[in-house]
Design an enzyme around this catalytic site. Structure first.
Site, PDB file in Angstrom:
ATOM      1  N   LYS A 200      90.462  98.246  32.071  1.00 16.92           N
ATOM      2  CA  LYS A 200      89.038  97.598  32.001  1.00 16.92           C
ATOM      3  C   LYS A 200      88.693  96.867  30.723  1.00 16.92           C
ATOM      4  O   LYS A 200      89.639  96.887  29.905  1.00 16.92           O
ATOM      5  CB  LYS A 200      88.017  98.654  32.535  1.00 16.92           C
ATOM      6  CG  LYS A 200      88.313  99.415  33.487  1.00 16.92           C
ATOM      7  CD  LYS A 200      87.760  98.390  34.872  1.00 16.92           C
ATOM      8  CE  LYS A 200      88.306  98.853  36.251  1.00 16.92           C
ATOM      9  NZ  LYS A 200      88.085 100.086  36.698  1.00 16.92           N
TER      10      LYS A 200
HETATM   11  C1  LIG Z   1      88.061 100.952  38.011  1.00 19.72           C
HETATM   12  C2  LIG Z   1      86.840 100.975  38.835  1.00 19.72           C
HETATM   13  C3  LIG Z   1      86.341 102.638  39.312  1.00 19.72           C
HETATM   14  C4  LIG Z   1      86.982 103.538  38.735  1.00 19.72           C
HETATM   15  O1  LIG Z   1      87.026 103.772  37.475  1.00 19.72           O
HETATM   16  P1  LIG Z   1      87.556 104.876  37.053  1.00 19.72           P
HETATM   17  O2  LIG Z   1      87.436 105.183  35.421  1.00 19.72           O
HETATM   18  O3  LIG Z   1      89.376 104.906  36.942  1.00 19.72           O
HETATM   19  O4  LIG Z   1      87.408 106.024  37.691  1.00 19.72           O
HETATM   20  C5  LIG Z   1      85.108 102.432  40.007  1.00 19.72           C
HETATM   21  N1  LIG Z   1      84.627 101.319  40.517  1.00 19.72           N
HETATM   22  C6  LIG Z   1      84.952 100.054  40.306  1.00 19.72           C
HETATM   23  C7  LIG Z   1      84.347  99.022  40.855  1.00 19.72           C
HETATM   24  C8  LIG Z   1      86.057 100.019  39.364  1.00 19.72           C
HETATM   25  O5  LIG Z   1      86.713  98.690  39.276  1.00 19.72           O
END
Ligand SMILES: *Cc1c(COP(=O)(O)O)cnc(C)c1O
Length: 399
Positions: A200
């Site tokens: 991210k």
């Molecule tokens: C990555 C992601 C998540 C989940 O994030 P985590 O921190 O891995 O639980 C949820 N929604 C979207 C749109 C994502 O891209």
């Protein structure tokens, strides 16, 4: 004897994703290790304070993933078995699975072609067909804000939700830092959930944050993220009441963020704006290099580039293209380039398909995106030379 012919080695290796930990990450983690206190404590509190400031929210609650944050948000909004929660189909399964954790049902809706976002029009249609729906999950796909605030006579998503009695949870896993008019994503809906997963825009390895302006939501989330205990471990050891005394008010969860991860987050936060600027420059370069390629549709950006987090650069290979998306991915892989397909829409995944009456025909725009979508590498350490190598290949294959 025959020798197996080997494909020529690619000229470059460009992974789809690469983390940037070249700031104070190591120093801050070292401090935590040397402090002897590794779990949730002062670093997590500092990270919450700085993050709340960065998004203009009254409260921020650090947790171990965005998925946990989404779960806690719906729990705090009292989503119960049998409730309906509107969820865009073009998202990661986490956005909808948390609805199921609580025994409620996701109502999947289409998104806009080009942005991958839910629009006020799509929401109005969903509200008309599901007047009982309790909440809406907004996904700020790729890092671009959905039209939360409206204006110029057009109702925004927030207005529609307020009028229809819908609570708003924002899945901002792609959207830090993202601006929506005068506000940052994180200070708008009832609760906003961020991800610090390794791929991210900023990372803590694994981690998440829930922000809200609502003190009742904040209080509930704080209790439920740590077993339903009425005060967290840190305050038990710093306040005047005896440290051994605590009460449990609900069967909560184990979702707190350790200080080791928060230390990484603090260092990432220091560079978040710089890293976003860099991604914007790279996105601009993609637009310049790929404009006019007839076989692809470039992403539609409805906000100033400065307001976009630029987490993903998602193009769509048109159905009439010389090469289909899947073949293109194979060739790019052979040439050392990592890509990704965000996402196979939820209505195509067997769990949702088997449990709900879903038909691809009900999601025409998401289908158009899914059939050709491809995300290109976009991260601060990507170079313009990397991009040119990639764009030259795309132009050679699709031009
Ligand atoms: C990555 C992601 C998540 C989940 O994030 P985590 O921190 O891995 O639980 C949820 N929604 C979207 C749109 C994502 O891209």
């Amino acid at each position: 004897m025959t020798t197996k012919s080997l494909a020529p080695a690619p000229l470059r290796r460009i992974p789809f994703c690469r983390v940037s930990c070249d700031g104070n990450e190591l120093a801050y983690v070292k401090d935590v290790l040397e402090s002897g206190w590794l779990t949730t404590a002062s670093r997590a509190h500092d990270f919450e304070r700085h993050f709340a400031e960065a998004v203009g929210a009254r409260f921020a609650c650090a947790v171990n993933s965005c998925t946990s944050a989404l779960h806690l948000a719906l729990e705090a909004l009292d989503v119960k078995p049998g409730d309906e929660v509107i969820v865009p189909t073009m998202t990661f399964t986490a956005t909808a699975e948390v609805v199921r954790y609580l025994g409620a049902d996701p109502v999947l809706v289409d998104v806009e072609y080009g942005t991958g976002l839910i629009t006020p029009e799509i929401l109005l249609d969903a509200v008309e067909h599901h007047p009982r729906a309790k909440a809406l999950m907004v996904v700020h796909y790729a890092g671009q804000p959905a039209l939360m605030l409206g204006g110029n006579g057009r109702a925004g998503i927030l207005d529609i939700c307020r009028r229809s009695g819908l609570r708003v949870v924002e899945d901002a896993a792609h959207a830090f830092p993202t601006r929506c008019e005068s506000l940052m994503i994180g200070g708008i809906g009832d609760a906003t959930c961020f991800s610090f997963y390794a791929n991210k825009t900023i990372t803590t390895g694994e981690g998440g944050m829930l922000t809200t302006n609502n003190p009742a939501i904040d209080a509930r989330v704080r209790v439920m993220r740590l077993h339903g205990i009425d005060r967290d471990i840190w305050s038990r050891f710093t306040e005047a009441t005896p440290s051994w005394e605590y009460d449990v008010v609900a069967p909560g969860f184990k979702y707190n963020m350790p200080d080791i991860n928060a230390a990484i987050g603090l260092a990432q936060l220091e560079r978040a704006a710089l890293m976003r600027d860099r991604r914007q420059r790279l996105a601009t370069h993609y637009f310049e290099r790929l404009a006019g390629l007839e076989d692809i549709d470039l992403p539609i950006v409805r906000v100033p580039f400065e307001d976009h987090a630029w987490h993903l650069f998602v193009l769509v290979v048109r159905p009439t293209a010389k090469l289909c998306r899947n073949r293109l991915i194979e060739i790019l892989t052979e040439r050392g380039i990592g890509t990704s397909v965000p996402y196979k829409p939820l209505h195509r995944l067997s769990y949702y398909r088997d449990h709900y009456p879903l038909s691809p025909a009900d999601f025409p725009e998401a289908e158009r995106i899914w059939s050709g979508c491809l995300a290109l590498p976009l991260y601060p350490s990507l170079t313009e030379e990397d991009q040119d190598y990639l764009c030259d290949i795309l132009i050679e294959l699709l031009g």
